[in-house]
Design a protein around this motif. Structure first.
Motif, PDB file in Angstrom:
ATOM      1  N   LEU A   1       0.832  -1.214   0.000  1.00 34.55           N
ATOM      2  CA  LEU A   1       0.000   0.000   0.000  1.00 34.55           C
ATOM      3  C   LEU A   1       0.861   1.256   0.000  1.00 34.55           C
ATOM      4  CD1 LEU A   1      -2.984  -0.513   2.483  1.00 34.55           C
ATOM      5  CD2 LEU A   1      -3.025  -0.465  -0.007  1.00 34.55           C
ATOM      6  N   GLU A   2       1.923   1.229   0.795  1.00 32.57           N
ATOM      7  CA  GLU A   2       2.765   2.421   0.930  1.00 32.57           C
ATOM      8  C   GLU A   2       3.492   2.751  -0.380  1.00 32.57           C
ATOM      9  OE1 GLU A   2       2.706  -0.224   2.855  1.00 32.57           O
ATOM     10  OE2 GLU A   2       2.678   0.330   4.976  1.00 32.57           O
ATOM     11  N   GLU A   3       3.759   1.716  -1.187  1.00 31.27           N
ATOM     12  CA  GLU A   3       4.588   1.930  -2.381  1.00 31.27           C
ATOM     13  C   GLU A   3       3.799   2.003  -3.681  1.00 31.27           C
ATOM     14  OE1 GLU A   3       7.053  -1.417  -1.701  1.00 31.27           O
ATOM     15  OE2 GLU A   3       8.540  -0.288  -0.559  1.00 31.27           O
ATOM     16  N   LEU A   4       2.500   1.999  -3.602  1.00 30.05           N
ATOM     17  CA  LEU A   4       1.705   2.110  -4.827  1.00 30.05           C
ATOM     18  C   LEU A   4       1.936   3.481  -5.471  1.00 30.05           C
ATOM     19  CD1 LEU A   4      -1.745   0.634  -3.724  1.00 30.05           C
ATOM     20  CD2 LEU A   4      -0.175  -0.364  -5.390  1.00 30.05           C
ATOM     21  N   PRO A   5       1.816   3.560  -6.805  1.00 27.27           N
ATOM     22  CA  PRO A   5       1.955   4.870  -7.464  1.00 27.27           C
ATOM     23  C   PRO A   5       0.696   5.715  -7.260  1.00 27.27           C
ATOM     24  CG  PRO A   5       1.554   3.143  -9.094  1.00 27.27           C
ATOM     25  CD  PRO A   5       1.626   2.449  -7.754  1.00 27.27           C
ATOM     26  N   TRP A   6       0.584   6.350  -6.103  1.00 28.14           N
ATOM     27  CA  TRP A   6      -0.599   7.136  -5.756  1.00 28.14           C
ATOM     28  C   TRP A   6      -0.704   8.363  -6.651  1.00 28.14           C
ATOM     29  CZ3 TRP A   6      -4.138   5.194  -2.582  1.00 28.14           C
ATOM     30  CH2 TRP A   6      -3.741   4.156  -1.725  1.00 28.14           C
TER      31      TRP A   6
ATOM     32  N   GLY B   1      -3.496  16.213   0.261  1.00 31.13           N
ATOM     33  CA  GLY B   1      -3.743  15.251   1.334  1.00 31.13           C
ATOM     34  C   GLY B   1      -4.557  14.045   0.920  1.00 31.13           C
ATOM     35  N   LEU B   2      -4.933  13.980  -0.357  1.00 25.01           N
ATOM     36  CA  LEU B   2      -5.776  12.867  -0.816  1.00 25.01           C
ATOM     37  C   LEU B   2      -5.186  12.226  -2.068  1.00 25.01           C
ATOM     38  CD1 LEU B   2      -8.430  11.235  -0.656  1.00 25.01           C
ATOM     39  CD2 LEU B   2      -9.521  13.042  -1.969  1.00 25.01           C
ATOM     40  N   GLY B   3      -4.787  10.955  -1.931  1.00 27.86           N
ATOM     41  CA  GLY B   3      -4.242  10.214  -3.059  1.00 27.86           C
ATOM     42  C   GLY B   3      -5.196   9.104  -3.461  1.00 27.86           C
ATOM     43  N   MET B   4      -5.088   8.699  -4.734  1.00 32.60           N
ATOM     44  CA  MET B   4      -6.011   7.695  -5.256  1.00 32.60           C
ATOM     45  C   MET B   4      -5.248   6.690  -6.096  1.00 32.60           C
ATOM     46  SD  MET B   4      -9.195   8.519  -7.723  1.00 32.60           S
ATOM     47  CE  MET B   4      -8.365   8.230  -9.269  1.00 32.60           C
ATOM     48  N   PHE B   5      -5.665   5.446  -6.024  1.00 36.18           N
ATOM     49  CA  PHE B   5      -5.108   4.410  -6.900  1.00 36.18           C
ATOM     50  C   PHE B   5      -6.274   3.593  -7.425  1.00 36.18           C
ATOM     51  CE2 PHE B   5      -3.560   0.101  -7.707  1.00 36.18           C
ATOM     52  CZ  PHE B   5      -2.519   0.360  -8.576  1.00 36.18           C
ATOM     53  N   GLU B   6      -6.417   3.586  -8.746  1.00 41.24           N
ATOM     54  CA  GLU B   6      -7.576   2.914  -9.338  1.00 41.24           C
ATOM     55  C   GLU B   6      -7.320   1.415  -9.507  1.00 41.24           C
ATOM     56  OE1 GLU B   6     -10.801   4.294 -12.659  1.00 41.24           O
ATOM     57  OE2 GLU B   6      -9.486   5.668 -11.607  1.00 41.24           O
ATOM     58  N   ILE B   7      -8.353   0.619  -9.224  1.00 38.52           N
ATOM     59  CA  ILE B   7      -8.266  -0.833  -9.391  1.00 38.52           C
ATOM     60  C   ILE B   7      -9.251  -1.231 -10.479  1.00 38.52           C
ATOM     61  CG2 ILE B   7      -8.706  -3.062  -8.287  1.00 38.52           C
ATOM     62  CD1 ILE B   7      -7.874  -1.794  -5.654  1.00 38.52           C
TER      63      ILE B   7
ATOM     64  N   THR C   1     -19.921   1.512 -15.067  1.00 42.77           N
ATOM     65  CA  THR C   1     -19.857   2.796 -14.368  1.00 42.77           C
ATOM     66  C   THR C   1     -19.207   2.680 -13.000  1.00 42.77           C
ATOM     67  OG1 THR C   1     -22.071   2.434 -13.513  1.00 42.77           O
ATOM     68  CG2 THR C   1     -21.886   3.741 -15.521  1.00 42.77           C
ATOM     69  N   ARG C   2     -19.215   1.494 -12.428  1.00 42.47           N
ATOM     70  CA  ARG C   2     -18.697   1.333 -11.074  1.00 42.47           C
ATOM     71  C   ARG C   2     -17.185   1.538 -11.046  1.00 42.47           C
ATOM     72  NH1 ARG C   2     -20.142  -0.197  -6.171  1.00 42.47           N
ATOM     73  NH2 ARG C   2     -22.335  -0.502  -6.605  1.00 42.47           N
ATOM     74  N   LYS C   3     -16.729   2.308 -10.071  1.00 45.14           N
ATOM     75  CA  LYS C   3     -15.297   2.572  -9.923  1.00 45.14           C
ATOM     76  C   LYS C   3     -14.816   1.954  -8.621  1.00 45.14           C
ATOM     77  CE  LYS C   3     -14.473   5.529 -13.390  1.00 45.14           C
ATOM     78  NZ  LYS C   3     -13.536   5.167 -14.466  1.00 45.14           N
ATOM     79  N   THR C   4     -13.645   1.373  -8.663  1.00 44.47           N
ATOM     80  CA  THR C   4     -13.062   0.786  -7.469  1.00 44.47           C
ATOM     81  C   THR C   4     -11.694   1.417  -7.257  1.00 44.47           C
ATOM     82  OG1 THR C   4     -14.208  -1.257  -7.996  1.00 44.47           O
ATOM     83  CG2 THR C   4     -12.472  -1.388  -6.342  1.00 44.47           C
ATOM     84  N   ARG C   5     -11.476   1.945  -6.069  1.00 43.60           N
ATOM     85  CA  ARG C   5     -10.246   2.672  -5.813  1.00 43.60           C
ATOM     86  C   ARG C   5      -9.717   2.432  -4.422  1.00 43.60           C
ATOM     87  NH1 ARG C   5     -13.736   7.226  -8.214  1.00 43.60           N
ATOM     88  NH2 ARG C   5     -12.751   7.455 -10.244  1.00 43.60           N
ATOM     89  N   LEU C   6      -8.427   2.642  -4.297  1.00 45.06           N
ATOM     90  CA  LEU C   6      -7.833   2.794  -2.981  1.00 45.06           C
ATOM     91  C   LEU C   6      -7.680   4.285  -2.756  1.00 45.06           C
ATOM     92  CD1 LEU C   6      -5.122   0.052  -3.272  1.00 45.06           C
ATOM     93  CD2 LEU C   6      -7.028   0.033  -1.662  1.00 45.06           C
TER      94      LEU C   6
END
Ligand code: ZN
Length: 228
Positions: free
Chosen positions: A116-121, A127-133, A139-144
């Motif tokens: 999690l710490e090393e994902l390309p955010w 203060g807000l980072g996102m990583f798409e899965i 239409t549904r979006k899944t994210r970290l």
């Protein structure tokens, strides 16, 4: 049952709804919701027990066994068990010692190529980072999401349903405090501004039916540009 308040031990306090448990056990959900729910199950003995019991009921119904016993109230009995004592299962630490990597349970771990710490955010807002899965569904979006410690999210409401699972850290809003393992179920009736706990970054897995709608004064101006 979906919001229990006891914080004893390290078990989640915010659980799946009966409807989601039944749909999950019946295999009626898409990939995104199944991923969030299965990852919650990895952290939640109570919901695991409920799903196993529902699968038993489903199996028995399919095999035509004991129809009389299952005819009335059996689902209630099954679901009532969730509120009871959870079975002895390996304890999952909700707050790993600092310095250690955050433990990501399967099946989510299989979707990630890095910790999690090393994902390309991707920076979305300060203060807000996102990583798409990538998950199936148009239409549904899944994210970290990674929310910096102490940071308030923009005030928003939802278009359709949203499922959020806390993986590390925590956040609060007027509905309660959510920490590792807790699942947060919201829809367009919930307008909120969660604030990340101040003692560490908050990491969440979230799936939304449609983009969030920012509702704050600044947020409304950002709506055309920020697509959650
Ligand atoms: Zn649960």
């Amino acid at each position: 049952m979906s919001v229990r308040t006891d914080r004893a031990g390290s078990r989640p306090a915010h659980h799946l709804t009966d409807e989601l448990l039944v749909d999950y056990a019946a295999g009626a959900l898409g990939e995104a919701e199944s991923l969030v729910i299965a990852t919650h199950l990895a952290l939640c003995p109570a919901c695991r027990t409920a799903v196993a019991a529902l699968e038993d009921v489903g199996g028995a119904l399919l095999e035509g066994l004991a129809p009389a016993e299952l005819a009335t109230g059996s689902l209630d009995t099954v679901l009532a068990r969730i509120g009871g004592e959870a079975p002895a299962t390996p304890r999952v630490e909700r707050k790993p010692p600092s310095g250690d990597r955050i433990l990501v349970p399967e099946p989510l771990r299989g979707y990630l190529q890095a910790s999690l710490e090393e994902l390309p955010w991707k920076g979305l807002l300060p203060g807000l980072g996102m990583f798409e899965i990538a998950t199936a569904g148009k239409t549904r979006k899944t994210r970290l999401l990674r929310v910096k410690a102490g940071t308030p999210m923009p005030e928003h409401t939802h278009r359709g349903s949203e499922l959020t699972l806390v993986l590390a850290g925590g956040y609060s809003d007027e509905r309660g405090h959510f920490v590792r393992g807790d699942i947060d179920i919201t829809d367009d009736s919930v307008r909120h501004q969660p604030v990340a706990d101040s003692d560490g970054d908050c990491f969440c897995l979230t799936t939304t039916e449609a983009p969030l709608k920012l509702t704050g004064r600044i947020g409304r101006l950002l709506n055309p540009f920020v697509r959650f």
